[in-house]
Design a protein around this motif. Structure first.
Motif, short mmCIF file in Angstrom:
data_model
loop_
_atom_site.label_atom_id
_atom_site.label_comp_id
_atom_site.label_asym_id
_atom_site.label_seq_id
_atom_site.Cartn_x
_atom_site.Cartn_y
_atom_site.Cartn_z
N LEU A 66 -7.83 -11.64 11.28
CA LEU A 66 -6.73 -11.07 10.48
C LEU A 66 -6.57 -9.57 10.76
CD1 LEU A 66 -7.15 -12.85 7.04
CD2 LEU A 66 -5.11 -12.88 8.47
N PHE A 67 -7.68 -8.86 10.78
CA PHE A 67 -7.64 -7.43 11.11
C PHE A 67 -6.95 -7.23 12.45
CE2 PHE A 67 -11.67 -5.73 8.68
CZ PHE A 67 -11.15 -6.17 7.48
N ARG A 68 -7.35 -8.04 13.42
CA ARG A 68 -6.83 -7.93 14.78
C ARG A 68 -5.31 -8.19 14.81
NH1 ARG A 68 -9.99 -7.68 19.13
NH2 ARG A 68 -11.84 -8.42 18.04
N THR A 69 -4.90 -9.20 14.06
CA THR A 69 -3.47 -9.52 13.99
C THR A 69 -2.69 -8.38 13.36
OG1 THR A 69 -4.00 -11.88 13.82
CG2 THR A 69 -1.79 -11.22 13.12
N ILE A 70 -3.22 -7.81 12.29
CA ILE A 70 -2.54 -6.68 11.62
C ILE A 70 -2.39 -5.52 12.60
CG2 ILE A 70 -2.86 -4.91 9.84
CD1 ILE A 70 -4.17 -7.16 8.11
N GLU A 71 -3.46 -5.28 13.35
CA GLU A 71 -3.39 -4.17 14.31
C GLU A 71 -2.41 -4.47 15.45
OE1 GLU A 71 -6.76 -3.29 17.13
OE2 GLU A 71 -6.70 -1.36 16.08
N GLU A 72 -2.54 -5.67 16.03
CA GLU A 72 -1.71 -6.01 17.20
C GLU A 72 -0.22 -5.97 16.88
OE1 GLU A 72 -3.04 -9.47 19.35
OE2 GLU A 72 -1.06 -9.77 20.24
N PHE A 73 0.15 -6.46 15.68
CA PHE A 73 1.58 -6.51 15.31
C PHE A 73 1.99 -5.31 14.46
CE2 PHE A 73 0.59 -10.74 16.66
CZ PHE A 73 1.72 -11.13 17.36
N ASP A 74 1.08 -4.36 14.30
CA ASP A 74 1.37 -3.16 13.51
C ASP A 74 1.96 -3.54 12.15
OD1 ASP A 74 1.46 -0.47 12.89
OD2 ASP A 74 3.40 -0.14 13.87
N VAL A 75 1.30 -4.53 11.52
CA VAL A 75 1.77 -5.03 10.21
C VAL A 75 1.70 -3.89 9.19
CG1 VAL A 75 1.26 -6.63 8.32
CG2 VAL A 75 1.10 -7.41 10.70
N GLN A 76 2.82 -3.67 8.51
CA GLN A 76 2.91 -2.59 7.53
C GLN A 76 2.44 -3.08 6.16
OE1 GLN A 76 3.86 0.66 8.43
NE2 GLN A 76 3.41 -0.39 10.38
N PRO A 77 1.98 -2.16 5.31
CA PRO A 77 1.49 -2.58 3.99
C PRO A 77 2.49 -3.44 3.21
CG PRO A 77 0.84 -0.32 4.39
CD PRO A 77 1.72 -0.72 5.54
N PHE A 90 2.33 -6.88 4.56
CA PHE A 90 1.08 -7.52 4.17
C PHE A 90 1.18 -8.05 2.74
CE2 PHE A 90 -3.00 -7.44 2.06
CZ PHE A 90 -3.75 -8.26 2.88
N TRP A 91 1.68 -7.21 1.82
CA TRP A 91 1.74 -7.64 0.40
C TRP A 91 2.79 -8.73 0.20
CZ3 TRP A 91 -2.52 -7.09 -1.79
CH2 TRP A 91 -3.31 -5.98 -1.53
N THR A 92 3.82 -8.73 1.02
CA THR A 92 4.79 -9.84 0.98
C THR A 92 4.09 -11.16 1.34
OG1 THR A 92 6.64 -8.39 1.52
CG2 THR A 92 6.94 -10.72 2.01
N ALA A 93 3.22 -11.09 2.35
CA ALA A 93 2.47 -12.29 2.75
C ALA A 93 1.52 -12.75 1.64
CB ALA A 93 1.71 -12.03 4.05
N MET A 94 0.87 -11.78 0.96
CA MET A 94 -0.05 -12.17 -0.11
C MET A 94 0.70 -12.81 -1.27
SD MET A 94 -2.99 -11.58 1.10
CE MET A 94 -2.27 -11.87 2.70
N SER A 95 1.88 -12.29 -1.60
CA SER A 95 2.62 -12.92 -2.70
C SER A 95 3.16 -14.28 -2.26
CB SER A 95 3.72 -11.99 -3.25
OG SER A 95 4.86 -12.04 -2.45
N TYR A 96 3.44 -14.43 -0.96
CA TYR A 96 3.83 -15.75 -0.44
C TYR A 96 2.71 -16.76 -0.68
CZ TYR A 96 5.02 -19.60 2.54
OH TYR A 96 5.28 -20.87 2.97
N LEU A 97 1.48 -16.37 -0.33
CA LEU A 97 0.35 -17.30 -0.51
C LEU A 97 0.14 -17.64 -1.98
CD1 LEU A 97 -2.22 -15.92 2.10
CD2 LEU A 97 -0.78 -17.97 2.29
N THR A 98 0.35 -16.64 -2.85
CA THR A 98 0.24 -16.89 -4.29
C THR A 98 1.26 -17.94 -4.72
OG1 THR A 98 -0.51 -14.63 -4.64
CG2 THR A 98 0.32 -15.80 -6.58
#
Ligand code: MBD
Ligand code: FE
Length: 281
Positions: free
Chosen positions: A41-52, A55-63
């Motif tokens: 996950l860390f690697r993916t965030i870095e590779e795609f330059d995922v912005q905060p 990231f939080w949109t993805a966490m609320s999606y999982l919720t």
């Protein structure tokens, strides 16, 4: 090019602490898996330059995915359930086990405790005017010998693609039965022809599929578990030939060998002669 954060001591130490790898106690296999998954996950965030905010949109999606009870729906939609099947196929090949009806995914809609009968059953409660369906077969072992006393657990959708127990318009255990094979390993049932399932249009699974430009349809199908003492359990499905999604299943469950021929008969007397007409009790 800036160095990868993954190669820094800070991140390496962080991952070791997160997973407790190298510390006493806990489950070593779990620690290694957590280490791998979090570092991927860390690697993916870095590779795609995922912005905060992403990231939080993805966490609320999982919720929302969990709240909507759709984890078991997204899993086949991402091919994960099919991947597990392909792994089991491979393990069997490596063990020299071949032949038999192919497996395919269970999906999220099986329910325990369907009514059990011997030899035959009627699955539908008679409330829907669907096309009448008869299916019969024989459970055999990989050497072709009939298996008496096997149990077929069969479940499928109604003409609107809905499953009893999830679709509140249906009676309890409608279109769900367990049938014990007779002395020749045979079973037969009467039901109504199902229609294909579609993901809830306003749910989180369909939301992700929309964002990917994918549909959330399954071709019409019937699910089976086949169990017998001393044998491995088979989880499989058949597809109804002719469905527009037959080879375009959002859950990737269609396989060669699971598309039986459908014979249509127009003669009502012939249908009655097949029996199993007793209204379901
Ligand atoms: C289904 O009916 C199904 O079989 C699967 C795998 C996923 C969603 C609905
Ligand atoms: Fe299904």
């Amino acid at each position: 090019m800036t160095e990868s954060l993954m190669d820094t001591k800070d991140v390496k130490d962080l991952l070791m602490k997160v997973s407790a790898l190298g510390e006493d106690g806990g489950d070593v296999r779990l620690k290694r898996i957590v280490h791998r998954v979090v570092s991927d996950l860390f690697r993916t965030i870095e590779e795609f330059d995922v912005q905060p905010d992403e990231f939080w949109t993805a966490m609320s999606y999982l919720t929302r995915l969990g709240q909507a009870n759709e984890i078991g729906l997204l899993v086949p939609g991402l091919g994960l359930e099919t991947f597990l099947d392909l792994r089991m196929d491979q393990a069997e090949r490596q063990a020299g086990i071949e032949g038999g009806t192919p497996r395919t995914i269970e999906g999220p809609l099986w329910l325990a405790g369907a009514p059990l009968s011997k030899g035959e059953a009627r699955l539908d409660d008679g409330t829907e005017q669907g096309e009448v369906l008869f299916m019969q077969g024989q459970v055999r072992d990989v050497e072709g010998r009939p298996v008496a006393g096997a149990v077929i657990d069969v479940w499928h959708a109604n003409t609107k693609g809905g499953y009893s127990g999830f679709d509140p318009s249906q009676s309890k255990y409608n279109l769900r039965r367990r049938i014990e094979t007779d002395a020749e390993g045979r079973y037969r049932f009467r039901s109504i022809l199902p229609n294909g399932y579609a993901c809830p249009p306003d749910g989180p699974t369909q939301q992700l599929l929309d964002a990917l430009g994918r549909h959330g349809h399954r071709p019409a199908h019937i699910h089976f578990f086949v169990v017998a003492p001393g044998y491995r359990k088979l989880t499989t499905q058949i597809n109804i030939d002719g469905d527009e999604y037959l080879h375009d299943d959002f859950a990737f469950a269609t396989r060669d060998g699971l598309i039986p021929e459908v014979k249509r008969v127009s003669d009502a007397a012939a249908i009655h002669a097949r029996g199993l007409n007793a209204p379901y009790a």
